[in-house]
Design a protein around this motif. Sequence first.
Motif, short mmCIF file in Angstrom:
data_model
loop_
_atom_site.label_atom_id
_atom_site.label_comp_id
_atom_site.label_asym_id
_atom_site.label_seq_id
_atom_site.Cartn_x
_atom_site.Cartn_y
_atom_site.Cartn_z
N GLU A 102 0.88 -1.15 0.01
CA GLU A 102 -0.05 -0.01 0.12
C GLU A 102 0.81 1.32 0.10
O GLU A 102 1.92 1.25 0.75
CB GLU A 102 -0.97 -0.12 1.26
N LEU A 103 0.41 2.33 -1.02
CA LEU A 103 1.40 3.49 -0.84
C LEU A 103 0.26 4.52 -0.38
O LEU A 103 -0.87 4.91 -1.09
CB LEU A 103 1.71 3.90 -2.46
N GLY A 104 0.68 5.46 0.89
CA GLY A 104 -0.48 6.31 1.48
C GLY A 104 -0.02 7.58 0.67
O GLY A 104 1.19 7.88 0.14
N ALA A 105 -0.81 8.50 0.82
CA ALA A 105 -0.63 9.86 0.29
C ALA A 105 0.13 10.82 0.77
O ALA A 105 0.96 11.53 0.47
CB ALA A 105 -2.16 10.72 0.10
N ASP A 106 0.98 10.26 1.99
CA ASP A 106 1.86 11.06 2.74
C ASP A 106 3.31 10.29 2.33
O ASP A 106 4.43 10.76 2.88
CB ASP A 106 1.85 10.76 4.21
N GLY A 107 3.32 9.46 1.43
CA GLY A 107 4.64 8.74 0.71
C GLY A 107 5.14 7.69 1.28
O GLY A 107 6.26 7.27 1.31
#
Length: 538
Positions: A43-48
């Motif tokens: 998973e890649l979060g919007a916070d990097g």
Amino acid sequence: MAIGSPRKVDSQGFPVVFSGVLHKKRGGFGRRSASPYVPRYFELGADGVLGYYDGTKKTGAPRGTLNLLSARATLAVVQTDPAGGAPAPTALAISHEEGSRWKLCAPGDGKSRDAWRDALAPYCRSAAAPGTRPARATSAPPPDLPSDLAAQRRRRFERPAPNPATDDAGAEYVRFLATCFVVSAAAAISCRSAFAVAVLALLHGYALLALARGGRLDAPRPTRVVSDDDDAALLKAPRPPLPASALEADGDDATKPRAGAVLREVPFDENGGAPAGTWSKCAASTFKVRQVGYKQTKRKAPSAEGFYEAVTVDMFDAGARVAEMGSLLELPPPARVSPDSDVPALFVVVAQVPSETGPLKAKHDADGHGYQMAICFQLTARTASELQCLKDAPDALSAERRAALKLLKRYCRVAPGEPQLGAAERGRFKVLAQIRNIDEVAIPAFAKGYNGKPALINKTGVLTRCGPDDAYLNMDVNIHGFGYMARSGLQSIFRDFQDFILSIGFTVESRADDELPECMLGCFDLNHVDYNAAVPWD
């Protein structure tokens, strides 16, 4: 398997930009197993923050996470070893400052890999794709981010004030392991088991190597808090790609890439202010070489002016080693003709650097994916004049200069014709590398002791005459075939390569008293060059 899909939010409350299954290469002894790649749910979060879980579904807590922004991660598409158990011919390689790099494979026709690359690229410093020039403009636009992301991200990046009790973590690790080894060895000796002592030494040595490669023995990095101005720069657009004409030849042979098109030359700046991603000429006196009476005194001093000067420097990304790359490039015409038939007007050095540490034992002709740096040198005006003087009036030259020129002549005449193994003259070639700003970069403490130390190239060097009428020499230095510790040490600092101002020089080793003093063959500086800027070699 699905390519990947956006999700609503992750466990930290940030939107999930992308998710799906990738095959991650295992670390430690696992990378030597028959199945080094294992499927993980990512998973890649919007916070990097990129995290992964055991298995192919999201279950429990993440097995591992990486903050791509704070770790200054770089992204590249690299070739995989067909015999290494990889499920795809290419993989996404994520290098970062917090340990060993991640290598991720997306099985299929490449669509899944490209989708993940586009999702990761906005959070990474650069990206490269196979078969194209550096993919600086292929990144996807940054996703919609929460309005308070800046403040939350800064809190994540903030680090506590230095604590003298805990900052020397590397020394604590070493002392702890040494204590454990002494106690364990004493117990094993009391049982009269030499085999147990050997096994303990092997295990503790591997633990130290793993700590060094993971950055645990590094000096503590300075605290850095991201400011409001820096926050936008973390997601800044990558640099534009090279123009399509960058590698087109200007001469008659339009099929050859033009040497000097990849890295730009700039004037030397002694204060380290040269632009990033460039190279400069540097003085041969940067390097200390053997002097007269070296066998007795071991004295070294700054070199006299080098025999050659650098005219082009290029860096390529190659799926396998490319032999005699000088013959495949359109080299610049030399500024002057050599007055001596033994000494060529051009001298090309090609360093073949592996992208991975590789096996424990490697043959001198080992191969694999890596980066090739091709440097073209031309004879200096002084050397051309002195070679002519050596023919016409040798007594007009000093004894030291005559000795250096005679060694250069003999090396250029004899070394190219020697056999690959057991070459007496070709084995004199030495490489010297010196980090100018070593106090400003974070590298393992043990590596600093080797700064500026020469490396003798013997079995891993191939010297050939190339071009029309054998007009120039091409020296291939195969670092794939170096010893394991040398390759491992190189990989431990490779992730910080773009932070270095690196002086590189070459010389021919003087051994007898009548060959001294040594003189640099040629040298140059690399100014904060990012290996992801390497142009793919098709």
